[in-house]
Design a protein around this motif. Structure first.
Motif, short mmCIF file in Angstrom:
data_model
loop_
_atom_site.label_atom_id
_atom_site.label_comp_id
_atom_site.label_asym_id
_atom_site.label_seq_id
_atom_site.Cartn_x
_atom_site.Cartn_y
_atom_site.Cartn_z
N ALA A 37 -46.76 -34.86 -45.77
CA ALA A 37 -48.22 -34.90 -45.68
C ALA A 37 -48.76 -36.18 -46.29
CB ALA A 37 -48.82 -33.69 -46.39
N LEU A 38 -48.21 -36.55 -47.44
CA LEU A 38 -48.70 -37.76 -48.10
C LEU A 38 -48.34 -38.99 -47.27
CD1 LEU A 38 -47.79 -36.96 -51.80
CD2 LEU A 38 -50.07 -37.07 -50.82
N LEU A 39 -47.15 -38.99 -46.68
CA LEU A 39 -46.76 -40.14 -45.85
C LEU A 39 -47.68 -40.25 -44.64
CD1 LEU A 39 -42.87 -40.02 -45.91
CD2 LEU A 39 -44.33 -41.85 -46.73
N GLU A 40 -47.99 -39.12 -44.05
CA GLU A 40 -48.88 -39.16 -42.88
C GLU A 40 -50.27 -39.61 -43.25
OE1 GLU A 40 -48.83 -35.68 -40.51
OE2 GLU A 40 -46.97 -36.31 -39.53
N ALA A 41 -50.64 -39.38 -44.49
CA ALA A 41 -51.95 -39.84 -44.93
C ALA A 41 -51.87 -41.28 -45.42
CB ALA A 41 -52.47 -38.94 -46.03
N ASP A 222 -59.55 -51.50 -47.61
CA ASP A 222 -59.87 -50.64 -46.50
C ASP A 222 -59.12 -49.31 -46.69
OD1 ASP A 222 -60.00 -49.38 -44.05
OD2 ASP A 222 -59.84 -51.23 -42.91
N ALA A 223 -59.86 -48.21 -46.68
CA ALA A 223 -59.21 -46.91 -46.92
C ALA A 223 -58.22 -46.56 -45.82
CB ALA A 223 -60.27 -45.81 -47.02
N MET A 224 -58.32 -47.24 -44.69
CA MET A 224 -57.42 -46.93 -43.59
C MET A 224 -56.09 -47.66 -43.71
SD MET A 224 -59.95 -46.89 -40.34
CE MET A 224 -60.67 -48.47 -40.64
N GLN A 225 -55.98 -48.51 -44.71
CA GLN A 225 -54.78 -49.32 -44.79
C GLN A 225 -53.52 -48.48 -44.93
OE1 GLN A 225 -54.73 -52.39 -47.80
NE2 GLN A 225 -53.34 -53.58 -46.56
N ALA A 258 -54.45 -44.80 -49.06
CA ALA A 258 -54.49 -46.10 -49.74
C ALA A 258 -55.08 -45.96 -51.13
CB ALA A 258 -55.29 -47.10 -48.91
N ALA A 259 -55.99 -44.99 -51.30
CA ALA A 259 -56.60 -44.77 -52.61
C ALA A 259 -55.52 -44.48 -53.64
CB ALA A 259 -57.58 -43.60 -52.54
N LEU A 260 -54.59 -43.61 -53.26
CA LEU A 260 -53.52 -43.27 -54.18
C LEU A 260 -52.61 -44.47 -54.43
CD1 LEU A 260 -52.37 -39.76 -52.89
CD2 LEU A 260 -54.40 -40.36 -54.14
#
Lengths: 451, 369
Positions: A37-41, A222-225, A258-260
């Motif tokens: 899940a984390l990888l997909e995010a 960018d949060a999408m990074q 990316a936030a994490l």
């Protein structure tokens, strides 16, 4: 925002809830799910490994034994670790320096630096009552300087003119000088987007940093990074003494890993998040809330803040007075309420912040549809004459047909609206007995279609 | 993640050295372990290349050098950094030795960190495993070929060059999220089409962002191309005007810029649908190409973007920008699996010439060799 992560983790927790106790086996399964899940995010792999390891360790430890149910325990552990990963608290901007306090922006191309400068200028000017000067040291991208100039004009903030033929350091120094002589509180320095591996450009921003000695050096991400966020953040962190991170485009869907990653790599607090294209779209970052949201606990606190911000106090007072004066609640007020709600970012953004399953429900079908339904209601009201709005009782069959034709809906829909309105009116009457603006807010819920 | 370099140090040195002379433009910037080991070896073997390429900043060295290079070399140099990361780590993996579970796990790590995403990575690993057992591969270095083939098979359907000769004017609508590089790509595309002897017209459809119009005008001035824009107003109206004007002037290509938008902003997605409808009204059958501009830095959200814009506009192509950074753009593997929209161009640098048609084989080679 981070919805996929929420979904995946909710799924994991659900399967765990079915088990009587946590064993090495079912934790391993769950942890694999968490990892995926984390990888997909788009959380970077090293960060994921770290996170999974610490959750696993803690989940198998004594804390689980001491708690009420294993399910609660693991939610707690994942939540705590998430909060820990994103930083314990929300740090505000540090402007405690001899004025002008200088803020330097850095980041990749297209991360949203210039827009963030605009949003930050607005925030500082309106909320903190600072005298703000903005300057662009982006001499490379065509029209980058004009972009900031236009933003400054929109915000009514002073813009220090620069020219692509100048050197960035010279521009910045001139701006600092200007800010000192004209007693500005804050100077925001926008820079060109640069790749972390572009040594010449990294040298330039180092020189810029050395020249202006900013109190805050903000890294805009960018949060999408994706996975590369780790590399970029590391390179910028090594080149510049960053003081904080701004996470942009968080109104996009389902990412935010990316936030994490960035937080993990730089160790610097995420100070703001950018949501939406409007210049008001800069919010403080709350790790606690974000973690809750990831776990499907909802972001009720942000919701309340949104409501307060969007609610036009004057408008609300007017409404309250009107109700108190005993004059009935009419369709015009109904429409005003709808507009208020739209100011808060529309149904979708409100619903997204609702906790748990309500949020999920809202996300799938309701959100977009509800926004549409609200628009339709407004359209129907717009097709009525002022007289009809003030006295809905006037509306009989032929008027209904006219209204329906005028707003492009069926007569049934007009009927439905009138019925809804009647119910709301009834509710309003109850409120007027006791009064109070806060209750008006609750009243809104009643008029939403299909809720 | 570099732990395995240390583990397999002796076999690593050999292949790294052998690949080094063929790619002199890719000197290691940050000295990663195996490179440090191999550097003195290169010096003794091929001292000439070392003297040419000692500067640690690879980009600075590449920029002047790449002007006279053929485009494959340019792509390679553009992807040098990408390769430096991915390729070098793969070189470490494929250096020799046996194929075992550890190797697969390391492979998974490499693919995941290239943004390929979980499903595509799982798929590729399964393919590679099958190939290995089918062909009875034993050596880790043969695994590289198997992986390249599997990846090639996966992304080959994306390789469909843009044909612009069917219509005149040929209308290209550019869409994308904020900051993906739409306007910059338009500047590069204008140069590209002019290089083919075609006349180009730009439509400044980004009526929202501050100074977007000026930015496009600047690109127009650099390429000597007309830009149609309006002081204020509707993106669709600008496009309508631009197409009318293109028809009157017998222009070959019209590039329509639009404002950046996130797929969650439903009203903006509606707006771009309207732009498309109005273009169709101005010239039935247009736009002939709807391009989505993707930032190579974007993670799995790129897939969501492709789906959302495809549903709204019926995408006919993609442009992948910013491949000159450390990002690998591996998400195209995920796109190829789930929503195979042809990847028309890739952006590998900052100059006007750095936009190139996508070739799957070259991309993979540039990534791995």
């Amino acid at each position: 925002m981070l919805d996929n992560l929420t979904n995946r983790l909710s799924g994991v927790i659900k399967t765990l809830r079915g088990h009587a106790r946590l064993t090495e086996d079912n934790i391993a399964d769950a942890m694999r799910e968490v990892r995926m899940a984390l990888l997909e995010a788009d959380v970077a792999l090293p960060v994921v490994k770290n996170f999974v390891a610490s959750v696993k360790e803690r989940a198998l430890g004594q804390e689980v034994m001491g708690s009420l149910t294993p399910g609660q325990a693991i939610i707690g552990v994942v939540h705590e670790e998430l909060v820990k990963l994103m930083g314990a608290q929300n740090d505000a901007l540090n402007l405690a320096a001899v004025p002008p306090a200088i803020v330097l922006m850095a980041g990749l191309q297209g991360a949203g630096k210039t827009t963030t400068v605009g949003k930050l200028a607005k925030l500082l000017k309106e909320k903190h009552k600072k005298k703000v000067l903005v300057v662009s040291a982006d001499v490379y991208r065509p029209a980058a300087i004009e972009q900031l100039q236009t933003l400054a004009k929109q915000l009514d903030v002073e813009f220090f003119p620069s020219d692509p033929s100048q050197k960035p350091v010279a521009i910045a120094l001139a701006a600092v000088d200007h800010a000192k002589r004209h007693f500005f509180d804050v100077l925001l320095v926008d820079t060109a987007g640069r790749l972390a591996i572009d040594a010449a450009m990294m040298e330039e921003i180092k020189a810029l940093h050395a020249a202006v000695k900013p109190v805050e050096t903000l890294f805009v991400v960018d949060a999408m990074q994706g996975q590369d966020a780790v590399n970029t953040a590391q390179a910028f962190n090594e080149a510049l003494p960053l003081t904080g991170v701004v996470l942009t485009k968080l109104d996009g869907d389902s990412r935010g890993g990316a936030a994490l990653s960035v937080r993990h790599v730089t160790g610097k607090p995420i100070k703001f998040i950018g949501v939406g294209e409007k210049l008001t779209g800069l919010e403080p970052f709350h790790p606690e809330r974000m973690a809750s949201r990831i776990l499907g606990m909802g972001d009720v606190l942000s919701l309340i803040e949104d409501v307060q911000k969007g609610m036009d106090q004057a408008e609300a007072l007017k409404m309250a007075k009107k109700l108190k004066s005993g004059k009935g609640f009419d369709l015009e007020d109904f429409k005003a309420q709808i507009q208020q709600m739209r100011k808060m970012g529309g149904m979708v953004s409100l619903m997204e912040k609702m906790p748990g399953q309500l949020g999920q429900l809202a996300k799938g079908v309701q959100g977009a549809d509800a926004d549409k339904a609200v628009n339709r209601i407004e359209g129907i009201i717009n097709s009525m004459t002022p007289q009809e709005r003030a006295k809905p009782d006037l509306i009989k069959a032929s008027r209904k047909r006219r209204i329906a034709a005028g707003s492009g809906v069926t007569v049934q829909e007009v009927n439905r609206l009138l019925k809804q309105f009647e119910e709301t009116q009834k509710m309003m009457k109850q409120f007027t007995a006791k009064g109070g603006i806060s209750k008006l807010m609750r009243g809104m819920k009643g008029m939403l279609p299909g809720m | 993640m570099f732990s395995f370099f240390k583990k397999k140090k002796p076999p690593v040195v050999e292949p790294v050295v052998s690949t080094e002379p063929t790619t002199p433009t890719a000197p290691p910037a940050e000295s990663i372990e195996p490179v440090v080991v191999s550097e003195p070896v290169i010096e003794t073997k091929v001292p000439v290349t070392v003297t040419v390429t000692p500067p640690p900043p690879p980009v600075a060295a590449e920029a002047p050098a790449s002007r006279k290079l053929s485009w494959t070399e340019r792509l390679k140099s553009g992807l040098a950094k990408t390769r430096d990361k991915l390729g070098k780590s793969l070189a470490g993996l494929f250096g020799g030795g046996k194929i075992d579970e550890d190797l697969y796990e390391e492979l998974e790590t490499v693919l995941l960190t290239a943004d390929m995403g979980v499903p595509a990575t799982t798929h590729l690993l399964k393919e590679v495993r099958e190939r290995v057992s089918l062909k009875g591969l034993k050596d880790a270095s043969e695994l590289k070929g198997a992986l390249k083939d599997a990846l090639h098979e996966l992304i080959l359907p994306l390789e469909k060059p843009l044909q612009t000769d069917q219509h005149r004017p040929f209308i290209i609508l550019m869409a994308g999220v904020n900051g993906a590089g739409k306007t910059t790509s338009i500047g590069k595309l204008a140069k590209y089409f002019q290089g083919q002897g075609l006349s180009v017209l730009l439509a400044a459809g980004d009526t929202f962002r501050a100074a977007a119009r000026e930015q496009l005008a600047e690109w127009g001035a650099r390429n000597n191309v007309t830009v149609i824009s309006q002081e204020k107003g509707d993106a669709a109206a600008v496009c309508f005007d631009a197409i009318q004007s293109a028809i009157a002037r017998k222009i070959d290509i019209v590039l329509v810029d639009t404002a950046g938008r996130l797929p969650t902003q439903l009203h903006l997605m509606e707006e771009i649908k309207k732009v498309k409808r109005v273009i169709d009204k101005a010239l039935p059958g247009a736009p002939h190409e709807a391009l989505l501009v993707l930032d190579a830095n974007t993670g799995q959200n790129a897939l969501t973007q492709v789906k959302a814009f495809d549903d709204a506009l019926g995408l006919t192509g993609l442009i992948l920008t910013k491949l000159d950074g450390t990002a690998k753009g591996g998400v195209i593997a995920a796109i190829a699996r789930e929503r195979p929209v042809p990847l028309r161009f890739i952006g590998v640098g900052e100059t006007l010439d750095d936009l190139r048609p996508f070739h799957a084989r070259d991309y993979i080679d540039a990534l791995f060799d």
